[in-house]
Design a protein around this motif. Structure first.
Motif, PDB file in Angstrom:
ATOM      1  N   ALA A 146       0.813  -1.219   0.000  1.00  0.00           N
ATOM      2  CA  ALA A 146       0.000   0.000   0.000  1.00  0.00           C
ATOM      3  C   ALA A 146       0.847   1.270   0.000  1.00  0.00           C
ATOM      4  N   LEU A 147       1.946   1.260   0.757  1.00  0.00           N
ATOM      5  CA  LEU A 147       2.746   2.478   0.868  1.00  0.00           C
ATOM      6  C   LEU A 147       3.463   2.843  -0.422  1.00  0.00           C
ATOM      7  N   HIS A 148       3.507   1.924  -1.373  1.00  0.00           N
ATOM      8  CA  HIS A 148       4.103   2.241  -2.673  1.00  0.00           C
ATOM      9  C   HIS A 148       3.134   3.016  -3.570  1.00  0.00           C
ATOM     10  N   CYS A 149       1.866   3.096  -3.188  1.00  0.00           N
ATOM     11  CA  CYS A 149       0.891   3.797  -4.023  1.00  0.00           C
ATOM     12  C   CYS A 149       0.997   5.304  -3.816  1.00  0.00           C
ATOM     13  N   ASP A 150       0.599   6.048  -4.839  1.00  0.00           N
ATOM     14  CA  ASP A 150       0.675   7.509  -4.786  1.00  0.00           C
ATOM     15  C   ASP A 150      -0.371   8.096  -3.854  1.00  0.00           C
ATOM     16  N   GLN A 151      -1.502   7.445  -3.716  1.00  0.00           N
ATOM     17  CA  GLN A 151      -2.581   7.909  -2.856  1.00  0.00           C
ATOM     18  C   GLN A 151      -3.162   6.715  -2.109  1.00  0.00           C
ATOM     19  N   ILE A 152      -3.518   6.926  -0.835  1.00  0.00           N
ATOM     20  CA  ILE A 152      -4.211   5.914  -0.049  1.00  0.00           C
ATOM     21  C   ILE A 152      -5.524   6.503   0.428  1.00  0.00           C
ATOM     22  N   ILE A 153      -6.616   5.781   0.205  1.00  0.00           N
ATOM     23  CA  ILE A 153      -7.923   6.132   0.747  1.00  0.00           C
ATOM     24  C   ILE A 153      -8.408   4.915   1.518  1.00  0.00           C
ATOM     25  N   CYS A 154      -9.027   5.127   2.667  1.00  0.00           N
ATOM     26  CA  CYS A 154      -9.335   3.977   3.510  1.00  0.00           C
ATOM     27  C   CYS A 154     -10.618   4.196   4.300  1.00  0.00           C
ATOM     28  N   ALA A 155     -11.152   3.101   4.809  1.00  0.00           N
ATOM     29  CA  ALA A 155     -12.279   3.141   5.728  1.00  0.00           C
ATOM     30  C   ALA A 155     -11.766   3.552   7.103  1.00  0.00           C
ATOM     31  N   ASP A 156     -12.611   4.238   7.867  1.00  0.00           N
ATOM     32  CA  ASP A 156     -12.217   4.736   9.182  1.00  0.00           C
ATOM     33  C   ASP A 156     -11.700   3.641  10.102  1.00  0.00           C
ATOM     34  N   ILE A 207      -4.822   9.944   2.255  1.00  0.00           N
ATOM     35  CA  ILE A 207      -5.320  11.226   1.772  1.00  0.00           C
ATOM     36  C   ILE A 207      -6.750  11.460   2.213  1.00  0.00           C
ATOM     37  N   GLU A 208      -7.459  10.343   2.513  1.00  0.00           N
ATOM     38  CA  GLU A 208      -8.860  10.466   2.903  1.00  0.00           C
ATOM     39  C   GLU A 208      -9.281   9.208   3.643  1.00  0.00           C
ATOM     40  N   SER A 209     -10.158   9.380   4.644  1.00  0.00           N
ATOM     41  CA  SER A 209     -10.765   8.270   5.357  1.00  0.00           C
ATOM     42  C   SER A 209     -12.247   8.561   5.498  1.00  0.00           C
ATOM     43  N   CYS A 210     -13.050   7.503   5.555  1.00  0.00           N
ATOM     44  CA  CYS A 210     -14.490   7.684   5.599  1.00  0.00           C
ATOM     45  C   CYS A 210     -15.137   6.455   6.217  1.00  0.00           C
ATOM     46  N   PRO A 211     -16.409   6.530   6.612  1.00  0.00           N
ATOM     47  CA  PRO A 211     -17.102   5.332   7.087  1.00  0.00           C
ATOM     48  C   PRO A 211     -17.031   4.226   6.047  1.00  0.00           C
ATOM     49  N   ALA A 212     -16.964   2.984   6.507  1.00  0.00           N
ATOM     50  CA  ALA A 212     -16.775   1.848   5.600  1.00  0.00           C
ATOM     51  C   ALA A 212     -17.839   1.786   4.516  1.00  0.00           C
ATOM     52  N   ASP A 213     -19.078   2.142   4.858  1.00  0.00           N
ATOM     53  CA  ASP A 213     -20.142   2.045   3.863  1.00  0.00           C
ATOM     54  C   ASP A 213     -20.090   3.151   2.819  1.00  0.00           C
ATOM     55  N   GLU A 214     -19.173   4.108   2.997  1.00  0.00           N
ATOM     56  CA  GLU A 214     -18.997   5.172   2.007  1.00  0.00           C
ATOM     57  C   GLU A 214     -17.723   5.003   1.183  1.00  0.00           C
ATOM     58  N   LEU A 215     -16.921   3.992   1.532  1.00  0.00           N
ATOM     59  CA  LEU A 215     -15.592   3.875   0.924  1.00  0.00           C
ATOM     60  C   LEU A 215     -15.655   3.703  -0.585  1.00  0.00           C
ATOM     61  N   ASP A 216     -16.517   2.832  -1.070  1.00  0.00           N
ATOM     62  CA  ASP A 216     -16.591   2.607  -2.514  1.00  0.00           C
ATOM     63  C   ASP A 216     -16.930   3.896  -3.251  1.00  0.00           C
ATOM     64  N   ARG A 218     -16.673   7.055  -2.262  1.00  0.00           N
ATOM     65  CA  ARG A 218     -15.642   8.100  -2.129  1.00  0.00           C
ATOM     66  C   ARG A 218     -14.425   7.770  -2.991  1.00  0.00           C
ATOM     67  N   THR A 219     -14.098   6.480  -3.078  1.00  0.00           N
ATOM     68  CA  THR A 219     -12.971   6.072  -3.917  1.00  0.00           C
ATOM     69  C   THR A 219     -13.271   6.329  -5.379  1.00  0.00           C
ATOM     70  N   GLU A 220     -14.485   5.975  -5.801  1.00  0.00           N
ATOM     71  CA  GLU A 220     -14.857   6.193  -7.200  1.00  0.00           C
ATOM     72  C   GLU A 220     -14.818   7.675  -7.551  1.00  0.00           C
ATOM     73  N   ALA A 221     -15.222   8.518  -6.617  1.00  0.00           N
ATOM     74  CA  ALA A 221     -15.178   9.956  -6.872  1.00  0.00           C
ATOM     75  C   ALA A 221     -13.744  10.433  -7.049  1.00  0.00           C
ATOM     76  N   LEU A 222     -12.838   9.905  -6.216  1.00  0.00           N
ATOM     77  CA  LEU A 222     -11.434  10.304  -6.311  1.00  0.00           C
ATOM     78  C   LEU A 222     -10.807   9.864  -7.618  1.00  0.00           C
ATOM     79  N   VAL A 223     -10.941   8.576  -7.956  1.00  0.00           N
ATOM     80  CA  VAL A 223     -10.278   8.092  -9.177  1.00  0.00           C
ATOM     81  C   VAL A 223     -10.917   8.681 -10.428  1.00  0.00           C
ATOM     82  N   ALA A 224     -12.212   9.018 -10.367  1.00  0.00           N
ATOM     83  CA  ALA A 224     -12.858   9.650 -11.521  1.00  0.00           C
ATOM     84  C   ALA A 224     -12.277  11.029 -11.767  1.00  0.00           C
TER      85      ALA A 224
END
Length: 302
Positions: A146-156, A207-216, A218-224
């Motif tokens: 994971a730490l090799h990625c440019d951005q990390i987004i995760c569930a709280d 770069i961002e954390s959110c409730p688990a049920d919002e992760l998908d 929020r991730t889609e919004a970021l990569v889009a």
């Protein structure tokens, strides 16, 4: 489409989706993982339809570290001879090199582990941006990826850290100080404690954390948003920013850390942990390792 043993690959809307696919094993790392990952990353990197690479895991978590059962492997899954036989990637070779009754060759250890790192580092060195979506757990070797990625987004509530620093491990990729800074990296690695996803955001690891049920979502919004950028701009920006990271000595940190990771498995404590795992099982050895810290199955700093 190529088929992989440890992950799946698909492309849609300028996004290459690489998904670890061993959920029954916590997506634990095998000898195939770095090869599969490097191939999939390169595949996305040369595809003109791809603007961003998203890495995630199926099942209960992102990746739970190395699968120790790889040391019991003797042949490929289809029963044919394993081309790794006799090489530093042969589990038998590594088992013999880890025998306390024999002389340990640190370079046999290093040759193996450096190849895992090389596969994981494809995420950092890819021309295109890489995003890791973490849920459930990203621990031990999972953080090496994971730490090799440019951005990390995760569930709280994601569990993120490297508990094996308590015994039998040093993070081989050497990225923690580069990602967190000296003091915060030491706060984690001098204790083996873990962060929650929310803490990872507060500490600047995610770069961002959110409730688990919002992760998908929020991730889609970021990569889009990343995918909407011109591809040449994405490549130029990543190269420019990576130049600063590389100037900090990431490659040297990884080399030194990989050597020490091997040494950590050949200390008196390292041999003792391995022996206890053989006698009582790995889960029990881990429980005994973590019990004095009062955080078995938790590993989170206050």
């Amino acid at each position: 489409m190529s088929e992989y043993r440890t992950l799946t690959y698909e492309v849609d809307d300028r996004i290459a989706r690489i998904t670890f696919n061993r959920p029954e094993h916590g997506n634990a790392i095998t000898a195939d993982t770095p090869l599969d990952l490097a191939h999939a990353v390169e595949r996305a990197d040369v595809d003109p339809a791809v603007h961003v690479i998203l890495l995630s895991g199926r099942g209960k978590g992102f990746c739970g570290g190395y699968d120790l059962s790889i040391f019991a492997e003797r042949s490929s899954e289809d029963g044919s001879a394993d081309p790794r036989t006799g090489t530093v990637l042969d589990p038998t070779t590594q088992l013999e090199n880890h025998d306390p009754g024999r002389t340990w060759d640190p370079m046999v250890d290093y040759q193996m582990m450096s190849r895992f790192n090389r596969g994981f580092a494809s995420l950092l060195h890819a021309n295109k941006p890489t995003v890791a979506k973490l849920h459930g757990f990203a621990v031990a070797g999972g953080t090496d990826i994971a730490l090799h990625c440019d951005q990390i987004i995760c569930a709280d509530d994601t569990k993120i850290g490297y508990p094996p620093t308590r015994v039998w491990g040093v993070p081989a990729t050497g990225l923690w100080a580069h990602r967190l800074g000296d003091q915060r990296a030491k706060r984690l690695l001098l204790t083996g404690d873990c962060l929650t996803g929310k803490q990872a955001e507060e500490w600047g690891l995610a770069i961002e954390s959110c409730p688990a049920d919002e992760l998908d979502a929020r991730t889609e919004a970021l990569v889009a948003r990343i995918a909407a950028m011109p591809l040449n701009q994405l490549i130029m920006v990543k190269l420019a920013l990576n130049s600063a990271l590389l100037a900090q000595g990431v490659a040297t940190s990884g080399m030194v850390s990989t050597v020490f990771d091997g040494i950590s498995r050949h200390t008196p404590e390292g041999y003792g942990f391995a022996q206890r795992a053989m006698e009582a099982g790995f889960r029990e050895a881990v429980r005994e390792r973590d019990e004095p810290f009062g955080d078995h199955k938790q590993n989170r700093p206050s």
